[in-house]
Each structure stands twice: as C-alpha cells, then as structure tokens.
Scaffold this motif. Structure first.
Motif, mmCIF file in Angstrom:
data_model
loop_
_atom_site.group_PDB
_atom_site.id
_atom_site.type_symbol
_atom_site.label_atom_id
_atom_site.label_comp_id
_atom_site.label_asym_id
_atom_site.label_seq_id
_atom_site.Cartn_x
_atom_site.Cartn_y
_atom_site.Cartn_z
ATOM 1 N N PRO A 1 -10.493 -8.755 -1.773
ATOM 2 C CA PRO A 1 -10.134 -7.878 -0.309
ATOM 3 C C PRO A 1 -9.229 -7.278 -0.378
ATOM 4 O O PRO A 1 -8.407 -6.941 -0.566
ATOM 5 C CB PRO A 1 -9.735 -9.610 0.024
ATOM 6 C CG PRO A 1 -10.404 -10.663 -1.111
ATOM 7 C CD PRO A 1 -10.668 -9.848 -2.141
ATOM 8 N N GLY A 2 -10.153 -5.619 0.555
ATOM 9 C CA GLY A 2 -9.442 -4.357 1.102
ATOM 10 C C GLY A 2 -9.691 -3.612 0.378
ATOM 11 O O GLY A 2 -8.842 -2.237 0.687
ATOM 12 N N ALA A 3 -9.989 -4.264 -0.955
ATOM 13 C CA ALA A 3 -10.514 -3.338 -1.524
ATOM 14 C C ALA A 3 -11.842 -2.369 -1.396
ATOM 15 O O ALA A 3 -12.632 -3.247 -0.648
ATOM 16 C CB ALA A 3 -10.381 -2.893 -3.342
ATOM 17 N N PRO A 4 -11.954 -1.500 -1.960
ATOM 18 C CA PRO A 4 -11.620 -0.427 -2.507
ATOM 19 C C PRO A 4 -11.073 0.571 -2.039
ATOM 20 O O PRO A 4 -10.187 1.239 -2.801
ATOM 21 C CB PRO A 4 -13.183 0.730 -4.204
ATOM 22 C CG PRO A 4 -13.857 0.515 -2.639
ATOM 23 C CD PRO A 4 -14.060 -0.486 -1.570
ATOM 24 N N PHE A 5 -10.955 0.762 -0.977
ATOM 25 C CA PHE A 5 -9.726 1.467 0.038
ATOM 26 C C PHE A 5 -9.233 0.712 0.166
ATOM 27 O O PHE A 5 -8.304 -0.035 1.460
ATOM 28 C CB PHE A 5 -10.517 2.217 1.033
ATOM 29 C CG PHE A 5 -11.820 3.491 0.026
ATOM 30 C CD1 PHE A 5 -11.089 4.532 0.616
ATOM 31 C CD2 PHE A 5 -12.535 3.672 0.438
ATOM 32 C CE1 PHE A 5 -11.879 6.262 -1.032
ATOM 33 C CE2 PHE A 5 -13.764 3.524 -0.379
ATOM 34 C CZ PHE A 5 -13.388 5.124 -1.120
ATOM 35 N N LEU B 1 -2.676 2.681 -6.696
ATOM 36 C CA LEU B 1 -3.513 2.097 -7.439
ATOM 37 C C LEU B 1 -3.048 0.365 -6.488
ATOM 38 O O LEU B 1 -3.657 -0.072 -5.396
ATOM 39 C CB LEU B 1 -3.780 0.648 -7.998
ATOM 40 C CG LEU B 1 -4.582 0.165 -8.549
ATOM 41 C CD1 LEU B 1 -6.056 0.166 -8.403
ATOM 42 C CD2 LEU B 1 -4.250 -0.901 -10.059
ATOM 43 N N ALA B 2 -1.794 0.166 -6.069
ATOM 44 C CA ALA B 2 -1.465 -1.083 -5.474
ATOM 45 C C ALA B 2 -0.924 -0.747 -3.359
ATOM 46 O O ALA B 2 -1.399 -1.189 -2.807
ATOM 47 C CB ALA B 2 0.139 -1.289 -5.335
ATOM 48 N N THR B 3 -1.295 0.964 -3.932
ATOM 49 C CA THR B 3 -0.744 1.409 -1.328
ATOM 50 C C THR B 3 -2.084 2.058 -1.514
ATOM 51 O O THR B 3 -1.991 2.335 0.037
ATOM 52 C CB THR B 3 0.193 2.599 -2.181
ATOM 53 O OG1 THR B 3 -0.054 3.761 -2.298
ATOM 54 C CG2 THR B 3 2.076 2.082 -2.121
ATOM 55 N N GLY B 4 -3.123 2.562 -2.413
ATOM 56 C CA GLY B 4 -4.478 3.147 -1.948
ATOM 57 C C GLY B 4 -5.747 2.245 -2.299
ATOM 58 O O GLY B 4 -6.337 2.911 -1.851
ATOM 59 N N GLY B 5 -5.719 1.603 -3.589
ATOM 60 C CA GLY B 5 -6.698 0.876 -3.706
ATOM 61 C C GLY B 5 -7.681 1.623 -5.042
ATOM 62 O O GLY B 5 -6.830 2.906 -4.889
#
Length: 537
Positions: free
Chosen positions: A225-229, A72-76
């Motif tokens: 921000p930055g999610a979901p990928f 979850l932390a590295t890829g979303g």
C-alpha cells in the motif's frame, strides 16, 4: 609540466616548496599571478593504481549505504530507482565535461579554477568557497553517520567519542603525506567494492528465496500500500536531493589531477570508470534494495538512528553475524568517504589561498608538500559533528545531507557552464585539436546538465511544504542559493572582475604536456585487446 612515460616525475625543489613554503613571497613577487595561478606545487605522488581505485570507490559512502534508506522510506522503490538513474546520467555527462578540462589542465582546484579562468573570477570565487564548505560539511555528515551506524549494536559507547576518534584518524591520514591518503583510500575503496559485489549476489539470492522466510520475494514490495511511488510528487522530488548527496564527490576526483602522475592519460580512464560505477554500484544496488527491503521497514528513517539497507538485506539472508560484519564494513566505507571529502576540501582551500581568495597562510606546505594548514582548517569545520549531542544525530545528518546535496547540484551546474565556455575559448583560439580527451556529448551534454540540474534545484524542496511548512528543511534545501549569489556579487563589485572573453582565456598556464610514448611493437592482437580494454576502462 612534463612527465616521461614510465619514470616518476622529478621531485620538486623542496628549498622552494618544502616545509612552510614561502607562498606569500611568491604571491608578492608576482610569480603567481592572481587569476592565472601556477598551481603545480603539490607532489604528484598518487599512482595510477590509487587514482583508479579512488575513482571507482572513493566517494561511495554515506549516501549509498545509509542515504538509500531515507530515499526508500520517503519516495518508495520506483521513485528511488528513477531519481538515482536520472542523477546518475547527469553525473556521467558532467564527468565527461570535467574530464576533458582536467586532462588538459590538471590542477588541484579543478572545476573551481576552470570557473575563474573561463567564466569570471567572481564566479570561481563563489564556487570554490561553496564547494570547500560542501567538502567540510560532507566530512561532518560522515562523522555524524558513524554515530547512527554505531547504534546498530545498541552499545553504551558514546557516539561523540566514536566520531572524535575517527576525526583524529582522518586528520592524521591527510596531513602526513599524500601517499598516506592514497594508500588508505585504496584499501578502503577496495573493501567497499568487494562489499557491494557481495551484496549484489546476496541480494539476488534473498529475492529468489534464500531468506529466513524461505519465500520468493520478487516484486512484492513494489505492490505494498502506497508503493511504488510513496508520498506522491513530493516524495518523488525529495529523492533527488538525497541522490545528489549520494553521487556527490564523484566530480571531486578531478581534484586529484593536481597530484596524479600523467593526468592526461589517467584522468580519461577515471571518467570512463564512472559509467561502470554508476551502473553497477548504484543502479543495480538500488534496484535490489527496492526489491528486497519494504519501504515501511523499521530503522530506515528514524530521528535518532538509522540502519543501512545493506545491513538489512544481509540480515534477511539469515546471518545475524553477517549483519554485524556488513555494518562494520559500512562504517569503514563512511570513513573512506570522509577521508576523500577532507582531502578534496583541503586542496580547494589551498587553491583559494593560491588565487588570493583566502588568507595566504592556507597555502603553506609541509615537507611532504601537503597543505597542512588547509587540512587543519577544513577538519575544524568538520567538527560540526559534535553538534549532534544536542540536536540529535539523525536530524543533524538529514540537514547536512540536504545542504551537501544542493551544493553538489550547484557544482554540476557550474561545471557545465565552465565546459561550454572552455570549448568556446578553444574554438576561438584554434586549439580544440590539442585536447588529449574529448567530451563526446558536447555541445548538448553540458547544456542538458545545466538546464536539468537548475530545474531540480528549484523543485526538490516540494517536500518542505508537505503537511505544513517545515522552515528548517526549507532553509537546508535553499540556503546555498542566496549565499552563493551574495558571494559572487560581493567579489565582483569588490574586485571589479570582468567576464572572460573567449579570445583572452589562458590556455598556457598549468597545461600538462606528456612526452611522446614509444611505438607499440607488441603483436597486433595484443594491441587491439589493449585498445578495447582502454576504451572500456
């Protein structure tokens, strides 16, 4: 090998296979031929109840309960869900291929033995050593994970001592009798299943507003921000190895076929359960984690400690005590996964010794017909966990996770290759009709698994180039490739092994033949209901 329908199989002659069985003598007098090993020396003491439960929950452990935090932390959330779904599909197809072979030839070496029989002895040699190391490292990673989970309580109890205690417990459970392993794994697996079911209900409630902030979460965390990928293509690719680590061990359930009652009936059921396990325990749990836990949460990816997303969701429900309880349950789940990895690793080392691929001392059995020397040797390698004292438990666990994840993918590729060759051999010898269970995805399924897994192995190291070259991460992701190739070539040139022709494959040794079951005289509706349940489960 024959087994009557409702009776327990006869006890093996302990004067031949008892304490410190003279396996060396058997190898020397030719009763066990190299390459075509009669491996039915282990006691078939695992009941259908134990095998079913181990298949459903036995290998669920560190990867799901702790590895999902890193994913979850590295890829979303989107990368995590898609990657786990893709790898889940690969694993299910792989298990159909493996179940087909294991129901026909149920041996402790499982797919490693199949690689020797149906492809090349050198291929089986390299694969079995690779997978044995995989299981030993998996046990080590689980012991290291215990230290990370212990840190949740901020206790002063030394993490190394915590790992040492459970290291001894695992050795004891695996060296006494296979029944001790089976019973321990049964109850630990049941606890894991109940925990995941509880998590699903709690996760839905938390998302709908039953949380400490009394707000509806919905898909808000997918719009951060930055999610979901998260991390772009590099973050997406990096999740594949974590997902492979999480699903790893699913294929090793076939190793229990060598100690399972009526494997031709029970192994197909095990394979069918894999589908429901992937859908319910992995995909649904991961969806709820991605919805409820922000990828920016503290503790998901820390060099020194990590918190399970499962624990975070229970904390969000407003019960700090529940968080502690779930963390304790996660610890038992990690212990269960380590127990299963040690069991599988010791049986593979036993298989290596029986095939002449390892020193024969590793094939020695005790009075319970357990390969005790192999158990001790595998657990010794698992002592890698003690390296965390100077590396850092979090960093060491990340490296071990990469090594195991890639090793799992190489094993799935090998199972696909063995399955293709297995079917070619059966067709060439006109024996396809003898299969008690058929892989309905053949021929496209095994090819799909081989091609897609090969692609993932090559591209998932993308993250090691992100923000500069990370040499240690790169090595942990790719070191398995040259090692396995070198072992294959070395054994091939040393033993001058040859590619097994379809017409020369051995479909006699270790083939399980069950007695014909009595005619079902129950009412028609009961018979139909039983068939539906058997198809589902």
């Amino acid at each position: 090998m024959k087994s009557t329908g409702g009776e327990s199989p006869p006890e093996k002659d302990l004067t031949k296979y008892g304490q410190d069985a003279d396996v060396e003598g058997q190898l020397q007098d030719g009763s066990i031929a190299e390459g075509h090993v009669q491996q039915d020396l282990l006691r078939r003491a695992l009941s259908a109840r134990q095998v079913q439960m181990i298949a459903i929950g036995g290998t669920i452990g560190t990867g799901l309960f702790l590895g999902t935090g890193k994913s979850l932390a590295t890829g979303g959330p989107a990368s995590m869900l898609i990657c786990y779904a893709i790898v889940g599909a690969i694993v299910f197809i792989t298990m159909l291929s493996l179940g087909e072979m294991s129901a026909f030839i149920p041996v402790a070496g499982s797919f490693c033995t199949f690689a020797s029989r149906f492809v090349d002895d050198a291929f089986g040699f390299a694969l079995t050593w690779n997978y044995w190391f995989n299981d030993a490292v998996s046990t080590a990673s689980d012991l290291v994970a215990l230290q990370l989970l212990l840190d949740y309580w901020h206790t002063n109890f030394p993490g190394l001592a915590f790992s040492l205690i459970f290291w001894v417990v695992l050795i004891a459970a695996n060296i006494i009798t296979v029944r001790a392993y089976g019973e321990l794994e049964y109850w630990l697996s049941l606890l894991k299943i109940l925990t995941i079911i509880a998590f699903i209900f709690v996760g839905i409630a938390v998302n709908a507003g039953g949380n400490t902030e009394h707000r509806y979460i919905g898909g808000a965390n997918w719009h951060l921000p930055g999610a979901p990928f998260v991390g772009g293509i590099g973050g997406f690719a990096s999740v594949f190895v974590t997902a492979s680590f999480a699903y790893g061990g699913t294929e090793s359930i076939a190793i229990t076929a060598g100690e399972t009652k009526n494997p031709s009936k029970n192994m197909p059921r095990v394979v069918k359960n894999v589908f429901w396990r992937i859908l319910l325990f992995y995909i649904l749990s991961i969806l709820l984690i991605g919805l409820n836990v922000p990828y920016t949460s503290d503790g998901l990816k820390n060099k020194d400690s990590r918190t399970s997303p499962f624990t975070l969701v229970f904390q969000m429900a407003g019960a700090e005590v529940a968080g502690s309880i779930i963390n304790a349950v996660v610890i038992t789940s990690v212990l269960s996964a380590g127990n299963h990895a040690l069991f599988a690793g010791s049986r593979l080392l036993y298989t290596l010794a029986m095939q002449g691929h390892a020193p024969r001392v590793f094939a020695r059995l005790n009075k319970g017909q357990v390969p005790w020397v192999a158990v001790l040797a595998t657990s010794f390698i698992a002592g890698l966990c003690f390296g965390s004292s100077f590396i850092g438990a979090g960093q060491l666990w990340a490296w071990l996770q990469n090594i195991v994840g890639v090793s799992n993918q190489l094993s799935w590729i090998s199972i696909g290759i063995a399955s293709i060759r297995f079917r070619n051999g059966l067709a060439a010898q006109g024996k396809t009709h003898l299969l008690p269970f058929k892989n309905w995805t053949y021929p496209w399924g095994p090819w799909f698994s081989v091609i897609l897994n090969s692609f993932l192995v090559l591209v998932q190291g993308w993250s090691s180039f992100k923000g500069g070259f990370h040499a240690v991460d790169f090595v942990s992701l790719y070191v398995e490739l040259p090692v396995m190739l070198i072992m294959f070539l070395a054994w091939k040139f040393y033993k001058k092994t040859k590619f097994i022709k379809a017409e020369e494959m051995d479909f006699e040794t270790d083939v399980f033949t069950a007695e014909v079951e009595e005619e079902d005289l129950s009412p028609a509706w009961q018979s139909r209901a039983r068939k539906v349940l058997n198809w589902l489960f």
